[in-house]
Scaffold this motif. Structure first.
Motif, PDB file in Angstrom:
ATOM      1  N   ALA A 132       1.009  -1.073   0.220  1.00  0.00           N
ATOM      2  CA  ALA A 132       0.253  -0.305  -0.575  1.00  0.00           C
ATOM      3  C   ALA A 132       0.651   0.998  -0.058  1.00  0.00           C
ATOM      4  O   ALA A 132       0.316   2.554  -0.906  1.00  0.00           O
ATOM      5  N   ILE A 133       1.678   1.276   0.579  1.00  0.00           N
ATOM      6  CA  ILE A 133       2.993   2.257   0.960  1.00  0.00           C
ATOM      7  C   ILE A 133       3.717   2.884  -0.767  1.00  0.00           C
ATOM      8  O   ILE A 133       3.503   3.592  -1.032  1.00  0.00           O
ATOM      9  N   GLY A 134       4.127   1.508  -0.877  1.00  0.00           N
ATOM     10  CA  GLY A 134       4.560   1.545  -1.728  1.00  0.00           C
ATOM     11  C   GLY A 134       3.697   1.811  -2.888  1.00  0.00           C
ATOM     12  O   GLY A 134       4.658   2.803  -3.975  1.00  0.00           O
ATOM     13  N   TYR A 135       2.754   1.273  -3.658  1.00  0.00           N
ATOM     14  CA  TYR A 135       1.850   1.535  -4.596  1.00  0.00           C
ATOM     15  C   TYR A 135       1.044   3.031  -4.961  1.00  0.00           C
ATOM     16  O   TYR A 135       1.471   3.491  -5.496  1.00  0.00           O
ATOM     17  N   ASN A 136       1.329   3.660  -3.448  1.00  0.00           N
ATOM     18  CA  ASN A 136       0.509   5.311  -3.600  1.00  0.00           C
ATOM     19  C   ASN A 136       1.988   6.684  -3.651  1.00  0.00           C
ATOM     20  O   ASN A 136       1.867   7.302  -4.226  1.00  0.00           O
ATOM     21  N   ILE A 137       3.074   5.475  -3.213  1.00  0.00           N
ATOM     22  CA  ILE A 137       4.142   6.647  -3.559  1.00  0.00           C
ATOM     23  C   ILE A 137       4.205   6.866  -4.707  1.00  0.00           C
ATOM     24  O   ILE A 137       5.082   7.897  -5.487  1.00  0.00           O
ATOM     25  N   ILE A 138       4.187   5.985  -5.704  1.00  0.00           N
ATOM     26  CA  ILE A 138       4.288   5.469  -7.435  1.00  0.00           C
ATOM     27  C   ILE A 138       3.211   5.876  -8.121  1.00  0.00           C
ATOM     28  O   ILE A 138       3.452   6.122  -8.953  1.00  0.00           O
ATOM     29  N   GLY A 139       2.175   6.220  -7.312  1.00  0.00           N
ATOM     30  CA  GLY A 139       0.875   6.897  -7.981  1.00  0.00           C
ATOM     31  C   GLY A 139      -0.038   5.310  -8.789  1.00  0.00           C
ATOM     32  O   GLY A 139      -0.501   6.070  -9.709  1.00  0.00           O
TER      33      GLY A 139
ATOM     34  N   ALA B 281      -2.994  -3.469  -3.230  1.00  0.00           N
ATOM     35  CA  ALA B 281      -2.423  -4.039  -1.519  1.00  0.00           C
ATOM     36  C   ALA B 281      -2.814  -4.600  -0.958  1.00  0.00           C
ATOM     37  O   ALA B 281      -2.174  -6.191  -0.928  1.00  0.00           O
ATOM     38  N   VAL B 282      -4.383  -4.536  -0.482  1.00  0.00           N
ATOM     39  CA  VAL B 282      -5.098  -5.942  -0.328  1.00  0.00           C
ATOM     40  C   VAL B 282      -5.023  -6.668  -0.735  1.00  0.00           C
ATOM     41  O   VAL B 282      -5.590  -7.726  -0.121  1.00  0.00           O
ATOM     42  N   LEU B 283      -5.489  -6.286  -2.310  1.00  0.00           N
ATOM     43  CA  LEU B 283      -5.468  -8.410  -2.957  1.00  0.00           C
ATOM     44  C   LEU B 283      -4.480  -8.690  -2.667  1.00  0.00           C
ATOM     45  O   LEU B 283      -4.582 -10.615  -2.251  1.00  0.00           O
ATOM     46  N   ALA B 284      -3.309  -8.347  -2.894  1.00  0.00           N
ATOM     47  CA  ALA B 284      -1.897  -9.220  -2.682  1.00  0.00           C
ATOM     48  C   ALA B 284      -2.046  -9.544  -0.521  1.00  0.00           C
ATOM     49  O   ALA B 284      -1.126 -10.889  -0.971  1.00  0.00           O
TER      50      ALA B 284
ATOM     51  N   GLY C 114       7.733   3.246 -17.322  1.00  0.00           N
ATOM     52  CA  GLY C 114       8.112   3.916 -16.466  1.00  0.00           C
ATOM     53  C   GLY C 114       7.368   3.074 -15.006  1.00  0.00           C
ATOM     54  O   GLY C 114       7.795   3.139 -14.283  1.00  0.00           O
ATOM     55  N   MET C 115       5.901   3.651 -15.234  1.00  0.00           N
ATOM     56  CA  MET C 115       5.369   2.460 -13.744  1.00  0.00           C
ATOM     57  C   MET C 115       5.765   0.938 -13.873  1.00  0.00           C
ATOM     58  O   MET C 115       5.428   0.355 -13.046  1.00  0.00           O
ATOM     59  N   LEU C 116       5.514   0.839 -15.054  1.00  0.00           N
ATOM     60  CA  LEU C 116       5.565  -1.071 -15.225  1.00  0.00           C
ATOM     61  C   LEU C 116       7.588  -1.306 -14.025  1.00  0.00           C
ATOM     62  O   LEU C 116       7.028  -2.078 -13.664  1.00  0.00           O
ATOM     63  N   ILE C 117       8.265  -0.414 -14.655  1.00  0.00           N
ATOM     64  CA  ILE C 117       9.366  -0.310 -13.861  1.00  0.00           C
ATOM     65  C   ILE C 117       9.334   0.087 -12.060  1.00  0.00           C
ATOM     66  O   ILE C 117      10.097  -0.522 -10.925  1.00  0.00           O
ATOM     67  N   ASN C 118       8.527   1.034 -12.137  1.00  0.00           N
ATOM     68  CA  ASN C 118       8.306   1.008 -10.141  1.00  0.00           C
ATOM     69  C   ASN C 118       7.655   0.381  -9.816  1.00  0.00           C
ATOM     70  O   ASN C 118       7.926  -0.249  -9.001  1.00  0.00           O
ATOM     71  N   VAL C 119       7.018  -0.561 -10.738  1.00  0.00           N
ATOM     72  CA  VAL C 119       6.386  -1.675  -9.865  1.00  0.00           C
ATOM     73  C   VAL C 119       6.586  -2.373  -9.365  1.00  0.00           C
ATOM     74  O   VAL C 119       7.022  -3.200  -8.572  1.00  0.00           O
ATOM     75  N   LEU C 120       8.214  -2.994 -10.543  1.00  0.00           N
ATOM     76  CA  LEU C 120       9.003  -3.970  -9.517  1.00  0.00           C
ATOM     77  C   LEU C 120      10.357  -3.549  -9.287  1.00  0.00           C
ATOM     78  O   LEU C 120      10.431  -4.599  -9.039  1.00  0.00           O
ATOM     79  N   ILE C 121       9.710  -2.465  -9.105  1.00  0.00           N
ATOM     80  CA  ILE C 121      11.005  -1.881  -8.167  1.00  0.00           C
ATOM     81  C   ILE C 121      10.194  -2.272  -6.603  1.00  0.00           C
ATOM     82  O   ILE C 121      11.349  -2.519  -6.187  1.00  0.00           O
ATOM     83  N   VAL C 122       9.203  -1.575  -6.643  1.00  0.00           N
ATOM     84  CA  VAL C 122       8.270  -2.434  -5.430  1.00  0.00           C
ATOM     85  C   VAL C 122       8.315  -3.352  -5.384  1.00  0.00           C
ATOM     86  O   VAL C 122       8.608  -3.617  -4.179  1.00  0.00           O
ATOM     87  N   PHE C 123       8.239  -4.048  -5.502  1.00  0.00           N
ATOM     88  CA  PHE C 123       8.187  -5.814  -5.398  1.00  0.00           C
ATOM     89  C   PHE C 123       9.515  -6.272  -5.578  1.00  0.00           C
ATOM     90  O   PHE C 123       9.428  -7.118  -4.508  1.00  0.00           O
ATOM     91  N   ALA C 124      10.727  -5.892  -5.684  1.00  0.00           N
ATOM     92  CA  ALA C 124      11.948  -6.195  -5.729  1.00  0.00           C
ATOM     93  C   ALA C 124      12.188  -6.348  -3.952  1.00  0.00           C
ATOM     94  O   ALA C 124      12.309  -6.924  -3.032  1.00  0.00           O
TER      95      ALA C 124
END
Length: 401
Positions: A252-259, A267-270, A298-308
C-alpha cells in the motif's frame, strides 16, 4: 540332535508372513481401507453428523483464527502481570471493535471505491493490454510466436467469459442458495465472538480436559501430542496472517508512492493472496503488471522496483522473524502439497492443506514412533541379540554331537 530339532530356524511362512515388516504394513493398509469401506456403507447414519459439523464449522474457524492471534496476549497479561483473563479479553474486544469502526469509516470507503472502479474499468484495461501485446507482435522478430500468443489470449478471454457467464447464471437461478449463504455469513458473524470469548477464557484448560479421556499410561504422550498440534497450527495461522498484514502495508505504501492506479485495492488483494503460499504472491502480481503496463513503461519499472523491495523485506526480515521454519516443511513438499490439495479440494485445499498436513504429520510420526517402541519388528538390537543367542545354542548343540 534334540537341541537341533528344538532350535531349528524359522520356516518360510514365519519369515515371509508372520515376522515380515512389509506384510504387516500391507495388512495395516488393508484394515485401513476396510474401515473406510465400512464407513461408506453406513453413510446414511453419518450424513446428519456431517451436516451438523458443516453448520458449526464457519464460526468455529473464524473464532479459532482470532483465538490464535489473541491468546498469546491474554496469556502474557495473566502470567506476567496477573491480570484476570476476562478483563484482558474484554479490553481486547473493545480494541478490536474500535479498530473495526475506524477501518469501516476511514479505509473501507477508499478501498471500496477503488474496487468498484477497478471492476468497472477492468474490461477496458484488459482490451488495452491485449492491443498493446498485439502491437508488439507486429515486430518481425516475434512473427514466429504471434499465433501462439494470440491463441493463448483467445483462450483466456473465452475462459473468463464462460466463468462470468456461469457465475451470473448460478446467481440468478440459485436465489435460495444465495439466501442460505447470506444467512450463514450473518450467523457466523453473530456467533463467532461468543465462541471466541469462551475459547480465550477456557481454551488453556482444553489440553488437560482431553487428556483425562486417554488411558493413564498414555496421558503424558497424548498431552504432548495435543501440545505439538496446537503449536503447529498456531505458528502457521499467526505467521501467515502477520506476514500478510505487513505485506499489505508495504505494498500500500509503495503503490501509493509511485502513484499506481487502484494501489490500495491491489495491496489488499496481495495481502489476501499471500495466504496461498508461493503462488499467491505471483497471482496477485498479474493484475498489477497489467495495469502498470497500460499506464506507462515507467510505471511498470516502478512496480517491479516495489515488488523487489517488498520481496527483500519479506524474505530477509519479516518471514524469518515471524514465521521462521516452525512448520519444518521443505519447499518442494509445500509446492507438491498445494498442487495436490488444489486438485482435490480446490481453493479450500490450498488454504487448509498445509495446516492439515502438519497435524497429520505429527500424529503419524508419533504413532509410528510408538509402534517402533513396542513392536519387535523394529527393535533390531533385540533381534540381533536373539539371533546371536540362537546361533550360540546351535553351535553348542553341534559340539555336543
Amino acid at each position: 540332535m534334540d537341541n537341533k530339532t528344538n532350535l531349528k530356524r524359522p520356516t518360510l511362512f514365519k519369515d515371509w508372513f508372520l515376522n515380515n515388516r512389509f506384510t504387516i504394513f500391507l495388512l495395516n493398509i488393508l484394515l485401513f481401507f476396510l474401515i473406510i469401506f465400512l464407513f461408506e456403507q453406513i453413510s446414511f447414519i453419518l450424513n446428519p453428523a456431517w451436516m451438523f459439523f458443516c453448520a458449526i464449522l464457519p464460526p468455529l474457524l473464524l473464532a479459532l483464527v482470532q483465538y490464535y492471534m489473541m491468546n498469546p496476549i491474554v496469556d502474557f497479561f495473566e502470567q506476567k502481570l496477573k491480570v484476570p483473563r476476562t478483563v484482558t479479553i474484554l479490553v481486547l474486544f473493545l480494541l478490536v471493535l474500535g479498530a473495526l469502526i475506524w477501518i469501516i469509516n476511514s479505509l473501507l470507503p477508499i478501498i471500496q471505491n477503488q474496487v468498484d472502479a477497478l471492476i468497472k474499468n477492468w474490461p477496458n484495461i484488459w482490451d488495452t493490454s491485449v492491443k498493446t501485446i498485439q502491437n508488439l507482435l507486429h515486430d518481425p522478430h516475434l512473427k514466429g510466436v504471434k499465433s501462439n500468443i494470440n491463441s493463448v489470449i483467445d483462450s483466456i478471454e473465452k475462459t473468463l467469459f464462460k466463468s462470468w457467464q456461469d457465475t451470473g447464471t448460478a446467481a440468478l437461478t440459485n436465489i435460495s442458495s444465495a439466501v442460505s449463504v447470506i444467512t450463514m455469513i450473518f450467523m457466523t458473524l453473530l456467533t463467532a465472538p461468543f465462541v471466541l470469548f469462551y475459547m480465550l477464557k477456557d481454551g488453556h484448560q482444553l489440553n488437560g480436559y482431553l487428556t483425562k479421556f486417554a488411558p493413564r499410561r498414555w496421558q503424558d504422550s497424548f498431552s504432548r501430542l495435543l501440545h505439538d498440534i496446537n503449536e503447529a497450527i498456531s505458528a502457521y495461522i499467526r505467521g501467515q496472517i502477520t506476514v500478510a498484514v505487513w505485506v499489505g502495508i508495504i505494498y500500500a505504501i509503495g503503490y501509493n508512492i509511485i502513484g499506481l492506479p487502484y494501489g490500495s485495492a491491489l495491496a489488499v488483494l496481495a495481502a489476501f493472496m499471500l495466504l496461498i503460499p508461493y503462488f499467491g504472491t505471483f497471482i496477485a502480481l498479474i493484475p498489477v503488471l497489467i495495469i502498470a503496463s497500460i499506464t506507462s513503461w515507467g510505471m511498470l519499472i516502478n512496480v517491479l522496483i516495489v515488488f523487489a523491495i517488498e520481496q527483500t523485506i519479506e524474505t530477509r526480515f519479516i518471514s524469518p522473524i515471524i514465521v521462521g521454519n516452525k512448520m519444518k516443511m521443505h519447499p518442494i513438499t509445500t509446492i507438491l502439497l498445494l498442487i495436490g490439495a488444489s486438485a482435490v479440494w480446490g481453493l479450500w485445499g490450498v488454504i487448509f492443506g498445509i495446516p492439515i498436513y502438519a497435524v497429520v504429520k505429527i500424529v503419524v510420526s508419533r504413532s509410528f514412533n510408538y509402534f517402533k517402541s513396542v513392536s519387535r519388528f523394529y527393535n533390531d538390537e533385540d533381534l540381533f541379540e536373539i539371533g546371536k543367542e540362537n546361533q550360540t545354542k546351535l553351535d553348542l548343540g553341534d559340539k555336543n554331537d
